[in-house]
Design a protein around this motif. Sequence first.
Motif: not given
Length: 525
Positions: A436-446, A448-454, A516-525
């Motif tokens: 879970q931690v690895d997956w979340l860190v991967g998401y947070l990196r993504a 950050r790379a996309g300039g999204q903060r929420e 892989r599907d763009g973190y389906r199920g989450f809404r980010a901005r």
Amino acid sequence: MIVIGAGFAGLCAIHQLRAAGFSVRAFEAGPDVGGTWFWNRYPGARCDVESADYSYSFDPELEQEWTWTERFSAQPEILAYLRHVADRFDLRRHIEFGTRVTAARYDGQQARWQVTTDSGVQATGRFCFLATGSLSVPQLPALPGLADFAGAIHHTCAWPAEGVPFRGRRVGVIGTGSSGVQLIPVLAEQAAQLTAFQRTPAFSVPARNRRLTQDEVRDLKQGYRRRRALARGSPGGIARPPVDRSAHADTAAERRAHFEARWRVGGTPSITGAYSDLLLDAEANRWAADFVRDKIRARVTSPEVAAKLIPSGFPIGTKRVCADAGYYEAYNRPNVTLVDLRATPVLAATASGLRTTAGHHDLDVLICATGFDAFTGAVFAIDIRDAAGRALREHWAAGPRTYLGLATAGFPNLFTITGPGSPSVLTNMVASIEQQVDWLVGYLRALRAGGQRETVATETAEAQWGARLAAAAQRTLYPQAASWYNGANTPGKPRQFMVFLGGLANYARICDDLARDGYRGFRAR
Ligand code: N01
């Protein structure tokens, strides 16, 4: 990043977040790292997952330099390991010890969490990780007169660091789950008189713990990569392939021989993991349960006492199977008495012991091995509120609602590690935590790379995950038991099965597909 808790999950999160370049501030209520393994230091406390699996995989050097000494590690060794990890990776400088987080409020404008602690410290962070443990809020029995008891009262999960003297004393233990089953044989050897107060007999199998030989330690160290890969690809997060055979495929004699062979190996999955359908098929389950019942009868000298110890009324495995070292044999000792609370319920505690409908039991020390407000207890201990001031407690009033057991609709940037709705307690927790931690860190990196903060889980994703969890539980025998898996052990708690039953490997696949599907199920901005 705010991390709450410094047990296995918190330490892993601090390490991996920092490695990904995030700044981390962590809070821990206890005076040291360890979480569960800091507090549950009762005599006999030991893990029921093999040491080789119950350890971090994130650093090969750590794997080589740490030597496990037993098949199943005892609490002091696991705590020493976590202390070593904290020191070796310089994690302590991120942690404020002795500091309990009391409230967390999301600031929607700033897209930040603001946390308040009992020491008056306030902190803010973009993301907040609840690494607060699934079983960390102890429950004491609601017994009239408990405050009048003149002797010492201890819960297994709040054990005094200096230990408790038992020699020459009359000791009572309430509760015969995993903690009671580990504690009772140890106390039986020390106490003048030990009385075990049992409400529900547990199924317990021998742990068959032993010291690891030098050859085993060498093989273990050489084989870690293969072992970790096997564990990650397994349902339980352990390096043993699951059995893919129905109990119906064997004759009664073959089944008996198979159970016997696994009984000799020992450990919690030895019997319930013997066939693939033992938690799906009532008849298959009965075969396994009857095998263990026969073993209990054989281990206890008095047929009357054995009869009280025989579990019934729920399928084996639907309440956690215990792993013991001499539990049933303890009742063969002259200084140990078993009180069946279903036949003779406790009426009240008194200044000098416990009164049941059958009489008074004089006690100098009372131990409550009475379990935990599981999954939600530690989350609700923090007043968590969304940007509009709505409490998470309200959102979860009918039972916890999560997406992947990781996130909750309406509560952006908040993550639960091994939270309700994840595979968590029905897997090797360390493997689940790392996944879970690895997956979340991967998401947070993504992000950050996309300039999204929420980011926030959508209502739809949360509802679909909840439906999936419930449907998975209904396909099994698990709902037939009143257990802490479904909240039944906590008075007033809504009944809901809180564990994802698809297994760790399947869960990890689901998470990876969503990513892989763009973190389906989450809404980010
Ligand atoms: O808690 P439990 P635990 N009056 O909830 C009884 C992990 N763990 O601390 O079943 C009288 O299992 C209750 O009775 P009942 C492991 O995941 C692992 O033992 O509710 N009795 C039950 O007998 C485990 O499952 C390890 O009827 C009362 C007991 O207290 C989880 O932690 C070791 C009562 C509670 O059992 C929790 O285990 C230890 C009351 N008012 C723990 N209230 C290992 O790795 C409760 N009970 C081996």
